[in-house]
Motif scaffolding. Structure first.
Motif, PDB file in Angstrom:
ATOM      1  N   SER A 255       2.408  -1.954   1.174  1.00 29.21           N
ATOM      2  CA  SER A 255       2.875  -0.581   1.003  1.00 29.21           C
ATOM      3  C   SER A 255       1.718   0.395   0.903  1.00 29.21           C
ATOM      4  O   SER A 255       1.728   1.468   1.528  1.00 29.21           O
ATOM      5  CB  SER A 255       3.759  -0.481  -0.247  1.00 29.21           C
ATOM      6  OG  SER A 255       4.903  -1.296  -0.123  1.00 29.21           O
ATOM      7  N   LEU A 256       0.690   0.053   0.103  1.00 29.74           N
ATOM      8  CA  LEU A 256      -0.434   0.967  -0.030  1.00 29.74           C
ATOM      9  C   LEU A 256      -1.205   1.081   1.283  1.00 29.74           C
ATOM     10  O   LEU A 256      -1.619   2.180   1.674  1.00 29.74           O
ATOM     11  CB  LEU A 256      -1.367   0.497  -1.147  1.00 29.74           C
ATOM     12  CG  LEU A 256      -2.527   1.450  -1.447  1.00 29.74           C
ATOM     13  CD1 LEU A 256      -2.012   2.794  -1.955  1.00 29.74           C
ATOM     14  CD2 LEU A 256      -3.490   0.842  -2.463  1.00 29.74           C
ATOM     15  N   ALA A 257      -1.376  -0.034   1.978  1.00 25.87           N
ATOM     16  CA  ALA A 257      -2.061   0.017   3.272  1.00 25.87           C
ATOM     17  C   ALA A 257      -1.283   0.874   4.261  1.00 25.87           C
ATOM     18  O   ALA A 257      -1.872   1.653   5.030  1.00 25.87           O
ATOM     19  CB  ALA A 257      -2.256  -1.395   3.821  1.00 25.87           C
ATOM     20  N   ALA A 258       0.044   0.738   4.267  1.00 22.57           N
ATOM     21  CA  ALA A 258       0.857   1.568   5.156  1.00 22.57           C
ATOM     22  C   ALA A 258       0.727   3.039   4.800  1.00 22.57           C
ATOM     23  O   ALA A 258       0.675   3.908   5.682  1.00 22.57           O
ATOM     24  CB  ALA A 258       2.317   1.127   5.086  1.00 22.57           C
ATOM     25  N   ALA A 259       0.668   3.346   3.498  1.00 20.57           N
ATOM     26  CA  ALA A 259       0.516   4.740   3.074  1.00 20.57           C
ATOM     27  C   ALA A 259      -0.820   5.308   3.541  1.00 20.57           C
ATOM     28  O   ALA A 259      -0.895   6.453   4.013  1.00 20.57           O
ATOM     29  CB  ALA A 259       0.639   4.843   1.552  1.00 20.57           C
ATOM     30  N   HIS A 260      -1.892   4.516   3.423  1.00 15.48           N
ATOM     31  CA  HIS A 260      -3.203   4.978   3.893  1.00 15.48           C
ATOM     32  C   HIS A 260      -3.193   5.143   5.413  1.00 15.48           C
ATOM     33  O   HIS A 260      -3.779   6.090   5.943  1.00 15.48           O
ATOM     34  CB  HIS A 260      -4.287   3.998   3.462  1.00 15.48           C
ATOM     35  CG  HIS A 260      -4.705   4.159   2.032  1.00 15.48           C
ATOM     36  ND1 HIS A 260      -5.962   4.574   1.659  1.00 15.48           N
ATOM     37  CD2 HIS A 260      -4.018   3.982   0.875  1.00 15.48           C
ATOM     38  CE1 HIS A 260      -6.033   4.638   0.338  1.00 15.48           C
ATOM     39  NE2 HIS A 260      -4.859   4.272  -0.160  1.00 15.48           N
TER      40      HIS A 260
END
Length: 404
Positions: free
Chosen positions: A313-318
């Motif tokens: 999720s965090l990688a997708a947000a970045h």
């Protein structure tokens, strides 16, 4: 222009003459003084009326001449207004796809909080539909990440990997249990297509794992091998550096989640810089990395389900922050979180002069991250000491563009 107060921000009266837009410190600001008539007029800024009709409504409400235009300008400058018909031709085309737009309305509302120009949010959301991203790695992190990007409106999400789905690859939102035994990459692509608001037709991309990715605006490296997460091999990214393809590292290693660095070739630090820096600090690092990479034993790494999903999720947000035109805080840094404390922290990855990527020579290592934007307050007759709104930071003109 058909102005509308951004519906993502809740409104409330702080006192009889001051209105607050937004609840959280990152986006809240105040407007004042506001008389009763102006407060009632704000309800008419719902995107259903053009400026001429709003002026007529203002005259009916006995508002002073020019008051409507001044109010609209101030709200617009403060980033509080959207344009229900703005965003350009791509946005118009997206509006015609009502079911697709309904799926993306929460994403659109979130984009209105990080954009300032009326209509800009829908324009950015529509632009995602023409973007192409490749995810390399279809394990618990990569498959979920691919589905998230596709579900957020990225037009094409390709997934590259080898082998077949194993029972331990299965994850909610990622590879399904019924796919065990199927080809891992094909299954992950199907998962991504199913997540898309507007399902694209299947597409075959023939570039092998180690080659460059022409036409991709971003490549996400999410290896299933925990050694490749902890000590990414610089040679694996050499084709990406050579082709100028931005790429983001992400994964889980021994109960630690990692997101970053986001590599903008020639500008920000890369896997080679990370390796050189580690060697400077620990001369035994190359020996250890060589031993880890040479291991051939079959093993299942520590990749706890919720941690893997969090990293995805965090990688997708970045990734989305970059695709939408920003420079996220993973540019030049690795965000890490470890069990059991689960405290996220950033480890800077400096451009190393010994690395052939060139970031230390000609790169712009100091980027403004999307969570270090400027703050702004607004009152009816000039700046006020009230709540503050954090504005998302865009890449300066002439720097990296997500769509190749």
């Amino acid at each position: 222009m058909h102005p509308m107060v951004k519906p993502a921000l809740r409104r409330g009266w702080r006192d009889l003459h001051t209105m607050q837009f937004g609840m959280t410190p990152a986006h809240a600001l105040t407007l004042g003084p506001v008389d009763t008539a102006t407060g009632s007029f704000l309800d008419l800024l719902d995107g259903t009326r053009g400026l001429e009709l709003l002026r007529e409504e203002g005259r009916r409400m006995d508002l002073p001449d020019g008051h409507v235009d001044r109010l609209v300008r101030r709200l617009s400058r403060a980033g509080l207004l959207d344009d229900s018909r703005g965003g350009g031709p791509d946005a118009d085309a997206l509006r015609e796809k009502r079911e697709v737009l309904d799926r993306l309305r929460p994403d659109l509302a979130a984009l209105t909080l990080t954009t300032s120009e009326p209509g800009e949010a829908l324009g950015r959301l529509a632009a995602r539909g023409s973007m192409r991203v490749q995810v390399r790695g279809a394990g618990r992190v990569g498959a979920v990440l691919a589905a998230l990007l596709s579900g957020a409106g990225v037009g094409e999400v390709d997934v590259r990997d080898v082998g077949r789905v194993e029972p331990w690859d299965v994850a909610p939102g990622g590879l399904p249990a019924e796919a065990v035994g199927d080809r891992r990459d094909e299954t992950a692509r199907r998962v991504a297509r199913r997540a898309a608001p507007d399902r694209p037709p299947p597409r075959t991309v023939r570039s092998p794992l180690g080659e460059a990715a022409p036409g991709f605006g971003l490549v996400v490296l999410a290896p299933r091998d925990d050694v490749a997460v902890h000590a990414p091999d610089p040679s694996a990214a050499e084709p990406l550096l050579a082709s100028g393809t931005p790429h983001l590292h992400a994964g889980v290693v021994e109960g630690t989640g990692v997101v970053g660095p986001l590599v903008l070739p020639g500008e920000t630090s890369c896997a080679g810089c990370l390796q050189e820096d580690r060697t400077d600090r620990d001369p035994t690092w190359p020996r250890l990395a060589a031993q880890w990479r040479s291991g051939r034993q079959r093993r299942v790494g520590a990749c706890e389900l919720t941690l893997a999903t969090t990293v995805a999720s965090l990688a997708a947000a970045h990734a989305l922050a970059f695709l939408d035109g920003g420079v996220p805080s993973s540019a030049g840094a690795r965000w890490e979180v470890s069990a059991p404390g689960l405290h996220w922290h950033a480890r800077p990855v400096r451009a190393h002069p010994a690395c052939p990527c060139g970031a230390a020579d000609g790169g712009k290592e100091e980027h403004i991250s999307a969570d270090e934007g400027s703050h702004e307050t607004m009152a009816a007759h000039g700046p006020s000491e009230g709540s503050r709104r954090k504005a998302g930071t865009k890449r300066p003109a002439g720097t990296w563009r997500a769509h190749v």
